[in-house]
Scaffold this active site. Structure first.
Site, PDB file in Angstrom:
ATOM      1  N   LYS A   1      -6.370 -11.793 -96.309  1.00  0.00           N
ATOM      2  CA  LYS A   1      -6.262 -12.562 -95.063  1.00  0.00           C
ATOM      3  C   LYS A   1      -7.662 -12.904 -94.576  1.00  0.00           C
ATOM      4  CE  LYS A   1      -5.207 -10.749 -90.815  1.00  0.00           C
ATOM      5  NZ  LYS A   1      -4.359 -10.039 -89.861  1.00  0.00           N
TER       6      LYS A   1
ATOM      7  N   THR B   1       0.196 -13.387 -88.473  1.00  0.00           N
ATOM      8  CA  THR B   1      -0.069 -12.679 -89.731  1.00  0.00           C
ATOM      9  C   THR B   1       1.222 -12.458 -90.511  1.00  0.00           C
ATOM     10  OG1 THR B   1      -1.963 -11.570 -88.736  1.00  0.00           O
ATOM     11  CG2 THR B   1      -0.983 -10.502 -90.677  1.00  0.00           C
TER      12      THR B   1
ATOM     13  N   HIS C   1      -6.669   0.774 -85.564  1.00  0.00           N
ATOM     14  CA  HIS C   1      -7.014  -0.438 -86.295  1.00  0.00           C
ATOM     15  C   HIS C   1      -8.249  -0.266 -87.186  1.00  0.00           C
ATOM     16  CE1 HIS C   1      -7.053  -4.573 -87.311  1.00  0.00           C
ATOM     17  NE2 HIS C   1      -8.321  -4.647 -86.955  1.00  0.00           N
TER      18      HIS C   1
HETATM   19  C1  R5P Z   1      -5.415  -7.431 -87.715  1.00  0.00           C
HETATM   20  O1  R5P Z   1      -6.042  -7.500 -88.756  1.00  0.00           O
HETATM   21  C2  R5P Z   1      -4.229  -6.537 -87.535  1.00  0.00           C
HETATM   22  O2  R5P Z   1      -4.128  -5.595 -88.545  1.00  0.00           O
HETATM   23  C3  R5P Z   1      -2.960  -7.336 -87.405  1.00  0.00           C
HETATM   24  O3  R5P Z   1      -2.649  -7.918 -88.640  1.00  0.00           O
HETATM   25  C4  R5P Z   1      -3.124  -8.405 -86.357  1.00  0.00           C
HETATM   26  O4  R5P Z   1      -3.604  -7.869 -85.177  1.00  0.00           O
HETATM   27  C5  R5P Z   1      -1.802  -9.096 -86.113  1.00  0.00           C
HETATM   28  O5  R5P Z   1      -2.009 -10.084 -85.169  1.00  0.00           O
HETATM   29  P1  R5P Z   1      -1.077 -11.345 -85.122  1.00  0.00           P
HETATM   30  O6  R5P Z   1       0.338 -10.865 -85.011  1.00  0.00           O
HETATM   31  O7  R5P Z   1      -1.541 -12.088 -83.905  1.00  0.00           O
HETATM   32  O8  R5P Z   1      -1.320 -12.136 -86.373  1.00  0.00           O
END
Ligand code: R5P
Length: 293
Positions: free
Chosen positions: A190, A226, A128
């Protein structure tokens, strides 16, 4: 010198496949849960002294697998191996790699420090935040592997593709997938509210998506929030078919359905964390990396 692969309970199939491809000795781990929730672990056979040991264990479900890994590593160390390599396709708590709010625990650092001194090197997939997470390891060599090429291979029959990163941080990852598919890519912006965890996304560049088949590529899908936000934006901008893919899919109940209802044609992931939708196999990449030494 002998190579032994320890088959971690949370990566059983992947570990067996890697061991078979390497023609290495397989060390199975007896694993059970006591009624109170504690774990019992026992190597089913000894490891020859001086072996190069590869422990394959993804850190999911997070808390159990971390404790189980630490216990396994301690038993492995008792056999005085020449080296211990950990393959942890998903490294739990990697999203907590810095302090966003005062007094927050930097959990990624805590977990990395617990593991660091017990191993010689660690392989992880699509980390990440590589810079921060890797900085927590002071002893073990850290190697990042990526599922990007395998993801592109999976989608190679999608016509008129366009790759989208759901946030700025995934630009590099998306770029590799797009280059493999010989198509263009872009990314969304985002913003995450650090108190509620809610995210708001918007289109960063004006792109005409009419008739384009979109592949949204992320490192992790957890709640699906997301990806759902991204799908809604892409649909409003005229996207045709939309596919969602992430290296690590956290198996949260109902998330697959939520993403399909939002309008994705398909959602897939790798076997970093075993799931029904794990259609992309990482064993070959791991084997190649281990052979490079
Ligand atoms: C966070 O920035 C990661 O890259 C993913 O986008 C995030 O962990 C996705 O989490 P969720 O499915 O809960 O939105």
């Amino acid at each position: 010198m002998a190579t032994a692969v320890v088959i971690g309970p949370s990566s059983r199939e992947l570990a067996i496949s890697v061991a078979n491809k390497l023609q290495a000795e397989k060390i199975y781990v007896q694993h059970k849960k006591f009624p109170d929730g504690e774990s019992y672990l026992r190597l089913e056979q000894p490891i020859s002294k001086g072996s190069d040991v590869i422990v394959i264990e993804t850190l999911f479900p997070q808390n159990d697998s971390i404790v189980e890994l630490l216990c396994i590593l301690d038993v492995v160390q008792e056999f005085k191996p020449k080296s211990i390599t950990l393959v942890a396709p998903y490294f739990a708590y990697s999203r907590q790699h810095e302090r966003y709010l005062k007094w927050e625990a930097v959990s990624g650092k805590t977990i990395a420090e617990l593991i660091d001194k017990k191993i010689n090197r660690i392989f992880m997939f699509d980390v990440h935040h590589k810079k921060n997470l890797f900085s927590f390891f002071k002893h073990a060599k850290q190697i990042e592997l990526s599922a990007a090429k395998q993801i592109a291979d999976y989608f190679c029959n999608v016509k008129n593709p366009f790759v989208i990163a759901p946030d700025q941080e995934r630009k590099g990852f998306t770029d590799v997938v797009a280059r493999e598919l010989r198509c263009k890519y872009s990314w969304l912006s985002k913003h995450r509210d650090r108190y509620t965890g809610k995210t708001v996304s918007h289109m960063r560049h004006k792109i005409n998506l009419k008739g384009r088949n979109i592949i949204i590529v992320d490192d992790i899908i957890s709640t699906g929030g997301t990806i759902v936000n991204a799908i809604e934006i892409l649909k409003r901008n005229g996207a045709a078919d939309i596919y969602a893919v992430a290296t690590h899919y956290m198996n949260v109940a109902g998330v697959r359905e939520k993403i399909l209802i939002a309008g994705a044609k398909d959602i897939v992931t790798t076997n970093s964390i075993p799931a029904v939708i794990s259609k992309i196999d990482l064993s070959e990449i791991i084997v190649k990396a281990l052979r490079r030494k």
